[in-house]
Design a protein around this motif. Structure first.
Motif, PDB file in Angstrom:
ATOM      1  N   PHE A 148       0.812  -1.207   0.000  1.00 42.90           N
ATOM      2  CA  PHE A 148       0.000   0.000   0.000  1.00 42.90           C
ATOM      3  C   PHE A 148       0.847   1.259   0.000  1.00 42.90           C
ATOM      4  CE2 PHE A 148       0.802  -0.085   4.483  1.00 42.90           C
ATOM      5  CZ  PHE A 148       0.393   1.110   5.046  1.00 42.90           C
ATOM      6  N   ALA A 149       0.210   2.309  -0.480  1.00 41.49           N
ATOM      7  CA  ALA A 149       0.776   3.649  -0.456  1.00 41.49           C
ATOM      8  C   ALA A 149      -0.258   4.544   0.199  1.00 41.49           C
ATOM      9  CB  ALA A 149       1.082   4.133  -1.868  1.00 41.49           C
ATOM     10  N   GLN A 185       8.640  -4.068   3.862  1.00 42.06           N
ATOM     11  CA  GLN A 185       9.663  -3.666   2.897  1.00 42.06           C
ATOM     12  C   GLN A 185       9.229  -2.343   2.282  1.00 42.06           C
ATOM     13  OE1 GLN A 185      10.468  -6.561  -0.155  1.00 42.06           O
ATOM     14  NE2 GLN A 185      11.611  -5.119  -1.389  1.00 42.06           N
ATOM     15  N   LEU A 186      10.048  -1.329   2.462  1.00 43.73           N
ATOM     16  CA  LEU A 186       9.796  -0.026   1.874  1.00 43.73           C
ATOM     17  C   LEU A 186      10.279  -0.040   0.434  1.00 43.73           C
ATOM     18  CD1 LEU A 186       9.010   2.968   2.287  1.00 43.73           C
ATOM     19  CD2 LEU A 186      11.363   3.357   3.048  1.00 43.73           C
ATOM     20  N   THR A 192       4.771   0.531   0.304  1.00 41.97           N
ATOM     21  CA  THR A 192       5.332  -0.341   1.331  1.00 41.97           C
ATOM     22  C   THR A 192       4.589  -1.664   1.300  1.00 41.97           C
ATOM     23  OG1 THR A 192       5.847   1.578   2.685  1.00 41.97           O
ATOM     24  CG2 THR A 192       5.801  -0.543   3.801  1.00 41.97           C
ATOM     25  N   ILE A 193       5.337  -2.745   1.475  1.00 36.44           N
ATOM     26  CA  ILE A 193       4.759  -4.083   1.531  1.00 36.44           C
ATOM     27  C   ILE A 193       4.867  -4.561   2.968  1.00 36.44           C
ATOM     28  CG2 ILE A 193       4.872  -6.451   0.668  1.00 36.44           C
ATOM     29  CD1 ILE A 193       6.500  -5.187  -1.742  1.00 36.44           C
ATOM     30  N   ILE A 194       3.776  -5.061   3.516  1.00 38.38           N
ATOM     31  CA  ILE A 194       3.790  -5.637   4.853  1.00 38.38           C
ATOM     32  C   ILE A 194       3.273  -7.066   4.774  1.00 38.38           C
ATOM     33  CG2 ILE A 194       3.483  -3.403   5.983  1.00 38.38           C
ATOM     34  CD1 ILE A 194       0.568  -4.247   6.565  1.00 38.38           C
ATOM     35  N   SER A 238      -3.700   3.597  -1.897  1.00 39.00           N
ATOM     36  CA  SER A 238      -4.002   2.459  -2.760  1.00 39.00           C
ATOM     37  C   SER A 238      -3.549   1.208  -2.030  1.00 39.00           C
ATOM     38  CB  SER A 238      -3.295   2.592  -4.115  1.00 39.00           C
ATOM     39  OG  SER A 238      -1.897   2.553  -3.927  1.00 39.00           O
ATOM     40  N   LEU A 239      -4.317   0.126  -2.196  1.00 39.42           N
ATOM     41  CA  LEU A 239      -4.026  -1.125  -1.504  1.00 39.42           C
ATOM     42  C   LEU A 239      -4.137  -2.294  -2.459  1.00 39.42           C
ATOM     43  CD1 LEU A 239      -5.715   0.791   0.629  1.00 39.42           C
ATOM     44  CD2 LEU A 239      -5.513  -1.210   2.041  1.00 39.42           C
TER      45      LEU A 239
END
Length: 104
Positions: free
Chosen positions: A7-8, A37-38, A43-45, A75-76
């Motif tokens: 998401f951002a 991870q940025l 970013t990914i979680i 956004s997701l």
């Protein structure tokens, strides 16, 4: 279960450079203890449940709201899979192994 969320989230009412606001969101994610991870575009979680991932999104919005942001873009993308874990690294390692990447 593994939930990957890319998401951002950033304010659209704070000018051209919004890194001071985005950094607050990243600190929240870092302090949550989940793997993340940025990337330059978001970013990914990885969490164990969908509710954990969505709670982080909600907390991220609250962080920006508390910082005085009146308009926020987000956004997701979700990838939810039962019976797996550590997919953030595993998916990348799988591709690298297939292409013979020496950086794997």
């Amino acid at each position: 279960m593994s939930v990957l969320l890319e998401f951002a989230m950033f304010p659209t009412d704070k000018g051209e450079s919004v890194s001071p606001y985005v950094s607050r969101v990243i600190e929240l994610i870092r302090d949550s203890g989940c793997d993340y991870q940025l990337t330059p575009m978001g970013t990914i979680i990885e969490t164990d449940t969908l509710s954990q991932a969505l709670a982080l999104v909600e907390a991220a919005y609250a962080t920006l709201e508390q910082a005085g942001c009146s308009r926020v873009y987000s956004s997701l993308n979700l990838d939810i899979r039962k019976g797996k874990d550590n997919r953030m690294q595993g998916k990348v390692a799988s591709i690298r192994a297939r292409i013979g990447d020496i950086n794997s």
